[in-house]
Design a protein around this motif. Structure first.
Motif, PDB file in Angstrom:
ATOM      1  N   SER A 209       0.361 -31.037 -10.624  1.00 40.37           N
ATOM      2  CA  SER A 209       1.545 -31.435 -11.391  1.00 40.37           C
ATOM      3  C   SER A 209       2.809 -31.174 -10.578  1.00 40.37           C
ATOM      4  O   SER A 209       2.767 -30.534  -9.516  1.00 40.37           O
ATOM      5  N   PHE A 210       3.926 -31.679 -11.106  1.00 38.91           N
ATOM      6  CA  PHE A 210       5.233 -31.436 -10.491  1.00 38.91           C
ATOM      7  C   PHE A 210       6.282 -31.596 -11.586  1.00 38.91           C
ATOM      8  O   PHE A 210       6.199 -32.521 -12.402  1.00 38.91           O
ATOM      9  N   ASP A 211       7.244 -30.723 -11.606  1.00 33.03           N
ATOM     10  CA  ASP A 211       8.266 -30.732 -12.658  1.00 33.03           C
ATOM     11  C   ASP A 211       9.350 -31.752 -12.313  1.00 33.03           C
ATOM     12  O   ASP A 211      10.118 -31.560 -11.367  1.00 33.03           O
ATOM     13  N   VAL A 212       9.411 -32.842 -13.072  1.00 25.09           N
ATOM     14  CA  VAL A 212      10.400 -33.901 -12.855  1.00 25.09           C
ATOM     15  C   VAL A 212      11.506 -33.772 -13.896  1.00 25.09           C
ATOM     16  O   VAL A 212      11.231 -33.723 -15.101  1.00 25.09           O
ATOM     17  N   THR A 213      12.749 -33.727 -13.410  1.00 27.70           N
ATOM     18  CA  THR A 213      13.896 -33.620 -14.326  1.00 27.70           C
ATOM     19  C   THR A 213      14.768 -34.876 -14.334  1.00 27.70           C
ATOM     20  O   THR A 213      15.504 -35.099 -15.286  1.00 27.70           O
ATOM     21  N   HIS A 214      14.713 -35.676 -13.286  1.00 27.55           N
ATOM     22  CA  HIS A 214      15.586 -36.837 -13.170  1.00 27.55           C
ATOM     23  C   HIS A 214      14.817 -38.038 -12.615  1.00 27.55           C
ATOM     24  O   HIS A 214      13.789 -37.869 -11.947  1.00 27.55           O
TER      25      HIS A 214
ATOM     26  N   GLU B 230      13.826 -29.227  -0.789  1.00 30.71           N
ATOM     27  CA  GLU B 230      12.388 -28.954  -0.823  1.00 30.71           C
ATOM     28  C   GLU B 230      11.658 -30.289  -0.909  1.00 30.71           C
ATOM     29  O   GLU B 230      12.157 -31.247  -1.506  1.00 30.71           O
ATOM     30  N   ILE B 231      10.484 -30.365  -0.321  1.00 30.53           N
ATOM     31  CA  ILE B 231       9.654 -31.555  -0.429  1.00 30.53           C
ATOM     32  C   ILE B 231       8.197 -31.120  -0.494  1.00 30.53           C
ATOM     33  O   ILE B 231       7.789 -30.155   0.175  1.00 30.53           O
ATOM     34  N   VAL B 232       7.417 -31.796  -1.344  1.00 29.26           N
ATOM     35  CA  VAL B 232       5.999 -31.473  -1.484  1.00 29.26           C
ATOM     36  C   VAL B 232       5.214 -32.774  -1.622  1.00 29.26           C
ATOM     37  O   VAL B 232       5.670 -33.731  -2.275  1.00 29.26           O
ATOM     38  N   LEU B 233       4.084 -32.833  -0.985  1.00 28.74           N
ATOM     39  CA  LEU B 233       3.198 -33.996  -1.109  1.00 28.74           C
ATOM     40  C   LEU B 233       2.466 -33.940  -2.439  1.00 28.74           C
ATOM     41  O   LEU B 233       1.887 -32.909  -2.801  1.00 28.74           O
TER      42      LEU B 233
ATOM     43  N   ILE C 147      -2.972 -27.437   3.095  1.00 23.98           N
ATOM     44  CA  ILE C 147      -2.080 -28.158   2.179  1.00 23.98           C
ATOM     45  C   ILE C 147      -2.906 -28.998   1.214  1.00 23.98           C
ATOM     46  O   ILE C 147      -3.765 -29.780   1.634  1.00 23.98           O
ATOM     47  N   ASP C 148      -2.663 -28.808  -0.069  1.00 20.83           N
ATOM     48  CA  ASP C 148      -3.336 -29.602  -1.095  1.00 20.83           C
ATOM     49  C   ASP C 148      -2.644 -30.962  -1.174  1.00 20.83           C
ATOM     50  O   ASP C 148      -1.487 -31.059  -1.589  1.00 20.83           O
TER      51      ASP C 148
ATOM     52  N   LYS D 239      -5.083 -37.989   8.957  1.00 20.62           N
ATOM     53  CA  LYS D 239      -3.937 -37.182   8.521  1.00 20.62           C
ATOM     54  C   LYS D 239      -4.310 -36.323   7.311  1.00 20.62           C
ATOM     55  O   LYS D 239      -3.893 -35.160   7.204  1.00 20.62           O
ATOM     56  N   LEU D 240      -5.072 -36.889   6.402  1.00 23.04           N
ATOM     57  CA  LEU D 240      -5.524 -36.119   5.249  1.00 23.04           C
ATOM     58  C   LEU D 240      -6.359 -34.923   5.702  1.00 23.04           C
ATOM     59  O   LEU D 240      -6.202 -33.798   5.194  1.00 23.04           O
TER      60      LEU D 240
END
Length: 505
Positions: free
Chosen positions: A38-43, A134-137, A32-33, A23-24
């Protein structure tokens, strides 16, 4: 990695791991990376659950590890777990598009880290969830988690196939923390215990310091050290067994209250209550004695219990215990007499050895009086002390760094706090007479010559420091690992150490 070497590696893996690597590879072929930066987390999960109000919706950006997936055609439900807890996510093909949804459905697995952006809502079944837009791995997991399975029997939820093997949990603590989130709470409480002690000592104006872990001469306790070698200096060094002698040097130097949270190392066996690498806090206060220190321990232990658990009642080593002061005070000789009927006061080594034999205690032939008394106490008395008890006023042979008792010849001003059959701390009115201290250390040297490899060595620099003058001082060592066991109700020291020492696999 070349295609040939990758193929060779795949052949060594089990089917699930092989599928995840495939799958990778597919993700990478799609551009797809699988490991973005990083990812912006607010909650976070638990605060979102706690603050949710029906009729209101909050826009969130969250991240976590997928812990369950239910695919249902054009929509999926899954749970993500972050550092605070778990929350359900609802993902629809119509919201994210055919391509993204198909990639999620066919290439994402339990254990993967994902980032989602969406809004809060309550499902028809009543579960507070996130409607993902939205969803991102964020990280592809190449090993499957040992997720526990559940089934309902007669209305009761039964968990089976849980990750519960103790040895595996200790060796793979990272997996243990993922699938047994209650374990994380133990270590949060451990941190809270340490912070409570630190605040207690800081409020009194004591200085937190650091002393050497690598020492040319080990001391401060009777224990066998770990030995290492310094190549540049060409000398052997020892991992410290205690930090006492360095902290007392600082009292000599003019500090009136010092403390250190120390990693100490003792080359001894492993058990439910012993790990060769352990943590303790030691603190030393000028112009105080062991009576004052007992009062401080009572205040501190009650404060820790209330801060961490909201109650002074704990369950430890099979017993329910209340840490509310005052604690009983009992001399070690009276304790031995109470639980064995034997009077050890004033007895010489031969007499003590005979008493031990009568009690079924078998000290080593190289043991002197102090170790014989310690063996008698440890086997015949300590297990019976359930309520918090200060064992006080030890024979002088047992305590080479402790000041002689002010009114009882042959004894010293020392206490150990015993709770539910286990020692939690050890404290003295510190010996500050350099002549007396030299004589005591010379006696320890004679014990070493007899074969006691745990006896103390003579530290000439420490003796020199005492000759400059050390004021009356109270000192204590509190074992953080065992204290955490007490406050969190854990049965093994390995349950309160993130990475305990283990035999090689």
């Amino acid at each position: 990695m070349s295609e040939e070497s990758m193929q060779s590696s795949l052949e060594e893996l089990n089917d699930q791991m092989r599928m995840r690597r495939q799958k990778l590879q597919k993700l990478r072929e799609l551009g797809i990376d699988a490991y973005p930066h990083s990812f912006d987390v607010t909650h976070y999960a638990q605060p979102v659950l706690d603050s949710f109000k029906d009729g209101e919706s909050t826009t969130v950006s969250m991240a976590g590890r997928i812990m369950s997936i239910r695919n249902m055609g054009k929509a999926s439900f899954f749970h993500i777990q972050d550092s605070t807890g778990k929350i359900q996510v609802y993902l629809r093909k119509d919201d994210v598009g055919d391509t993204v949804y198909d990639i999620f459905k066919h290439l994402y697995d339990i254990g993967d880290f994902v980032g989602i952006k969406g809004f809060t809502f309550r499902t028809k079944l009543g579960e507070i969830s996130i409607h993902a837009k939205e969803i991102v791995l964020l990280a592809k997991a190449l090993r499957p988690l040992p997720i526990a399975k559940e089934k309902e029997v007669n209305g009761q939820k039964i968990v089976y196939d849980a990750f519960s093997d103790k040895e595996l949990r200790y060796r793979q603590r990272y997996v243990d923390l993922i699938v047994n989130p209650q374990v994380r709470e133990v270590f949060r409480k451990r941190a809270k215990i340490i912070n409570t002690i630190r605040a207690f000592l800081d409020e009194k104006g004591y200085l937190e310091v650091e002393t050497p872990i690598l020492q040319p001469i080990y001391g401060g306790a009777t224990a066998r050290p770990f030995i290492t070698h310094h190549n540049a200096l060409g000398i052997d060094l020892y991992l410290r067994i205690a930090n006492e002698l360095y902290l007392k040097r600082l009292i000599v130097g003019g500090f009136e209250g010092v403390y250190e949270f120390a990693k100490d190392f003792r080359n001894e066996g492993l058990s439910r209550f012993h790990n060769p690498e352990f943590t303790q806090v030691e603190f030393y206060v000028a112009y105080k004695d062991y009576i004052w220190m007992m009062e401080q321990v009572e205040i501190l232990f009650e404060r820790i219990a209330m801060t961490v658990n909201g109650t002074t009642k704990v369950h430890f080593n099979g017993h329910d215990v209340d840490l509310k002061p005052p604690y009983r005070r009992l001399t070690i000789t009276d304790a031995v007499k109470e639980f064995t009927g034997k009077d050890i006061e004033g007895k010489n080594e031969d007499e003590l050895r005979q008493i031990a034999k009568e009690l079924g205690v078998h000290p080593a032939p190289t043991d002197g009086s102090s170790k014989i008394i310690d063996a008698i106490f440890g086997e015949c008395v300590e297990p019976h002390l359930v309520a918090p008890t200060f064992i006080i006023d030890y024979p002088i042979e047992m305590s080479p760094l402790t000041k002689k008792h002010r009114s009882k010849p042959g004894l010293v001003e020392r206490f150990e706090l015993i709770i539910a059959g286990k020692e939690l701390c050890n404290a003295y009115t510190e010996l500050n007479d350099p002549i007396d201290q030299r004589e005591r250390l010379e006696e320890q040297a004679r014990l070493r010559e007899r074969g006691d490899d745990e006896a103390m060595t003579i530290d000439e620099d420490f003796l020199r420091a005492l000759e400059y003058g050390m004021p009356p001082t109270a000192g204590i060592g509190i074992g953080i690992d065992r204290l955490t066991m007490l406050i969190t109700g854990q049965d093994s020291i390995r349950d309160v150490i993130l990475f305990p020492q283990m035999r090689p696999e």
